[in-house]
Motif scaffolding. Sequence first.
Motif, short mmCIF file in Angstrom:
data_model
loop_
_atom_site.label_atom_id
_atom_site.label_comp_id
_atom_site.label_asym_id
_atom_site.label_seq_id
_atom_site.Cartn_x
_atom_site.Cartn_y
_atom_site.Cartn_z
N THR B 29 0.86 -1.18 0.00
CA THR B 29 0.00 0.00 0.00
C THR B 29 0.89 1.22 0.00
N VAL B 31 1.15 5.16 0.29
CA VAL B 31 0.35 6.26 0.82
C VAL B 31 1.03 7.58 0.48
N ARG B 203 -12.28 3.98 -3.48
CA ARG B 203 -13.32 4.77 -2.83
C ARG B 203 -12.75 6.12 -2.44
N SER B 209 -9.66 11.09 2.08
CA SER B 209 -8.77 10.19 1.36
C SER B 209 -9.39 9.70 0.06
N ARG B 227 -2.35 -1.03 -3.71
CA ARG B 227 -3.25 0.09 -3.42
C ARG B 227 -2.43 1.37 -3.41
N ILE B 229 -3.04 5.14 -1.90
CA ILE B 229 -3.97 5.94 -1.12
C ILE B 229 -3.47 7.37 -1.04
N ARG B 541 0.09 -2.18 7.17
CA ARG B 541 -0.87 -1.65 6.20
C ARG B 541 -0.69 -2.25 4.80
N PHE C 168 -6.52 13.27 10.74
CA PHE C 168 -7.79 12.64 10.35
C PHE C 168 -8.63 12.18 11.54
N PRO C 172 -7.76 5.80 7.47
CA PRO C 172 -8.36 5.40 6.19
C PRO C 172 -7.90 4.00 5.78
N LEU C 173 -6.87 3.48 6.43
CA LEU C 173 -6.34 2.18 6.06
C LEU C 173 -6.91 1.06 6.90
#
Lengths: 280, 544, 324
Positions: B29, B31, B203, B209, B227, B229, B541, C168, C172-173
Amino acid sequence: MTDSLGVPGALPREPSGRAGVLLLLALGAAVLLLPPFLPDPRAQPDLVAGVLLPPGWDHPLGTDHLSRDVFARLVYGGRVSLAVSLGAALLAVTLGAGVGLVAGYAGGRTDAVLMRVVDAALAVPRLILLLLVVALLERIPLWGLILAIGATGWLGTSRLVRAETMRLRTMEFVRAASALGAGHLRILLRHLAPNVAGPLVVATTLAAGDVMLLEAGLSYLGLGVQAPTPSWGNMIFDAKPYLVTAPWVAVAPGIAILLGVFAVNLVGESLGQRFGGHHR
Amino acid sequence: MPRPSTLPVVFALAFAAPAAPAAQSPSGTLVIAVAREAQSPVPTLWRGDQANREISDLLFLRLASLGPALGTTDDSSFVPQLAHRWKRVDGRTLRFELDPRARWHDGTPVTPRDVVFGFDRARDPKLSPQVALLLQRIESVTATGKDRVTIRFRERYPEQMYDATYHAPPLPAHLLAAMPPDSVAGSEFAAHPVGNGPYTFGRRVAGQSLELLANPTFFLGTPGPARVIFLLAGDAETRANLLLSGKADAVDNIYTLPNPARLERHPDFQYLSVPTLSVGYANLNHRDPSDPSRLHPLFSHPDLRRALVLALNREQIAGSAYGPATRVPSAPVSVVLERAVKAPPPLPFDTAEARRLLARTGWRDTDGDGTIDRGGRPLTFSLMVPAPVAARRLMASQMQEAWRRLGIAVELEVVEPGLYHQRRAEGRYDAEMAGATQDPTPSGLSQSWSCGAIGAGNVARYCNPRFDSLLARAGRSPSDAPALWRRAVAVLAEDVPAIFLAAQVFVVPVHRRFVGVVVRPDSPWADVWRWRLAPGAALPRDRP
Amino acid sequence: MNRWLLRRAASAMGTFLLACTLLFFLMRLTPGDPLLRLSEDRPMSPEALANLRAHYGLDQPVTTQFVAFVGGVLRGDLGASIEHGGRPVVSLLRERLPASLLLGATTLLLNFSLGIAIGAWQARHAGRRSERWVDLAGLATASAPSFWVAIVLAWAFGTELRWFPVAFMYDPLLPADASPLAHVIDYLRHLVLPAATLTIVTVGVTARYQRATMLEALAMAPVRAARARGLTESRVRWRHAWPNALGPMLALFGLWLPIVVSGSVFVESVFAWPGLGTLAAEALASRDYPVLMGTAILIAATVVAASFFADLAHRWVDPRLRTT
């Protein structure tokens, strides 16, 4: 409250009040007398090796991100900040007192209209009110800043004064004055105004402290004191990125503001007690 | 700002040749903390801002992308994307052949109809006013076969291939053609765009986000991170905190963060130096702010403009705001644009010469007030700065002080952004701190510096017919274009229409968890699908 | 009481409408143009700009716009955002309101429980050396800029110690299928730093108020009488003095209530808290009039409602007011 109404003009008798006055006098003396002995607060002597220096012999409070002397800026900034905060607070309180006295004394329709407007304006975020002032003035000189802050800060005071006036209006000395044929203006100025002075003094001192903080936030709107003139507010704003790595740049004006607020508060509280037990 | 002597920047080539697609499946992931929210990352709904375009570039491919040198005039320098080949039919016609493997995320093949549809939407001034303006020279876009599209231009000019590919990516006609154009913005499609790129739309949490998922069947290769993000953090302080607390792997540039010094050598990150299309300069208003029919009493004099420039140590000023790799240009030429058109060297930093020039043109301190004057008029003007942009405030403070030492009294006007834009557009300012993201092609200069753009993009209201005619001639003759552009830029450099301070080079920090990292100058995240998670670097993550 | 209630409610409504009118015209008087930001990166042709202006109704006379706006408000339609790609303002507000409510309510709760406790303690020990220090500390935290506190907390507990997330409202993860408990813990962890910041910069004021009102109440005749009757000190304080100090505290509560909605722009901004404050600040910067109006109206409504309910509560706790 059981308090001695001392000789007018004398120092407040409580130790805290006296300390506050002394502190204010010291601050005032510092910003007025020190400048001739200080370096130019605008000068950027060494943008390569002289930035964000920690406090030391040459620079008692270090230097900022543009190698300017923090202590010199603090002192010069104090002139502006103290002037703006006292000026704006006085303006706000004068306006607030005027509207509050008239509304509270006149009552009826005048009161209803005035207070409706005050309530509505209180419901409008102050930021938007301030922005309108920017629109009207565009280029903001120092007096414009005082005007802007003062003109948007009187609403709460007017409510306070109105409530106090309404209470006083029914009291005997006012009725007596009225019966003796005193005019409205005379009653307002000679009888009512002096009696709301207590809460007013407290309101003024509290407002003066708030303004110093407000000015820091106003830099975001371009409403603050413009560079290169230092003020405690714009020093705090400029130092924000270095709060963690060079804290002295940000902490110095912060402590100055705290001292100012503290002194003004001490004076306000003790004056409030002298004028009769109003804490708000 | 202390200039770090050794900045551990990996001077990675900004581009890698299209790497051989790795066989492994997407994992990890990535970010990224970004400053602005992509509200509608769909071509034609872009609304002209960078944030939407950067996300859109991962979802929607173009027919071809700019090549490593970012050249815009040579058909063969472009890199295939949706089109796997193209052919110049004649001076006014290009024919593209679509890659038969290209698919929309719903599995439907990408067809010539999609290309035509994309151009139809982009060229409609009602739907996409900004892009339509840029595509005026396209005459027609037609499907000419099962996988062929022919684009015809109104005239012969150098940047046809660029116009054919850069501004209007294809759109899925099978999903959008039935929808009234006005309702696209509020549609299910805009909320969950269906593209054809390496990532599919996951999404979006408004104001927080945006999550993209690897497209495992992407026809140009398997994406690395499973992913991507994007975390929205409008406050630069927050972006720095996200990076330093390990919550984000990358941001676009350490020099947009507060106090970049604390990030310049952090062991967790690799630093990529990325040339950009961004330039920073101080506009000088060439017209009288109160009466646009008259010239500006100060800035219409080239000698004064020159003296103002000579007085500034631009390398120091720009370096303190944008980092030591930033270059000082002589004209509005970004580092990327510099590859297409070489600008002359900038004026030196020479206060003595600045003083001489001022004295020679009659500016002297006759009344001893510390400010020089001429004919009873002191040399004073205001410099407008948008309040939220820290870098420009920083530069403006240094400029004000440097000029003060020459006896020029400059008043800083730090103004709230809404007011800033308004006054700029109306020309109600003396000088202002500006920044621009340029088009990667030299003809884009006309948007800001030609006489015809006064009242629109030419905020400085600068007008030099010689510059305009050189640009116009370059537009008409593809073969002479490079030389003519160079001469046009030389005219700007000679004229000093504004104070050019910085051609920015971004320093992009990327966590060492990722390898094979490349960042594109024209769209920083468009190639993240080529990045790979380093073996053994997985965090919680990263688990699927 | 009922007539009073009706009159008070009507006047609150009137105030609200007046505030809306004021807001609308003030905003149109301020300089700036929402479309300039849209065409910031790339120039637009004048015709295209005119089209957009017509699309958002900005080409109409201000009075016409006002009528359309009021009509919309009455239908519960606050228009469409210009900056947010034409999304309805109501849905933008609905997205942001929960975050503001969560942070605001938590802050108020902490502020009042801590503030009242500290203030009551101070009143009890008024004049002592330790009490003076507490008083000074309250003044100091109240005069610290909120962004200072935010930055320092984010640095200490976010990037250095890494105890709490720095941004936040939730991670979000975090997988959507995580247990409900994990979600709750995640929310709470994200709440810590912003709520702590807001509490620190506001609690001093509440404590000072409580101290003052409590001292005033203790000096009143009924309380002195209770003490004279030989009741225990804590009974005198909490059963007799405290209710008298409550009225002014309710007024203060009414004053603080708007922060539940508007929050603090600086604090929301540093912690990327997706609340209404940042929405309004962005809308202000881009002159996104519909969004700005929407948030301002919401804030105005809260302010008016807060003062209404504070009055109501004040009457309820202070029977003397009912006769006036």
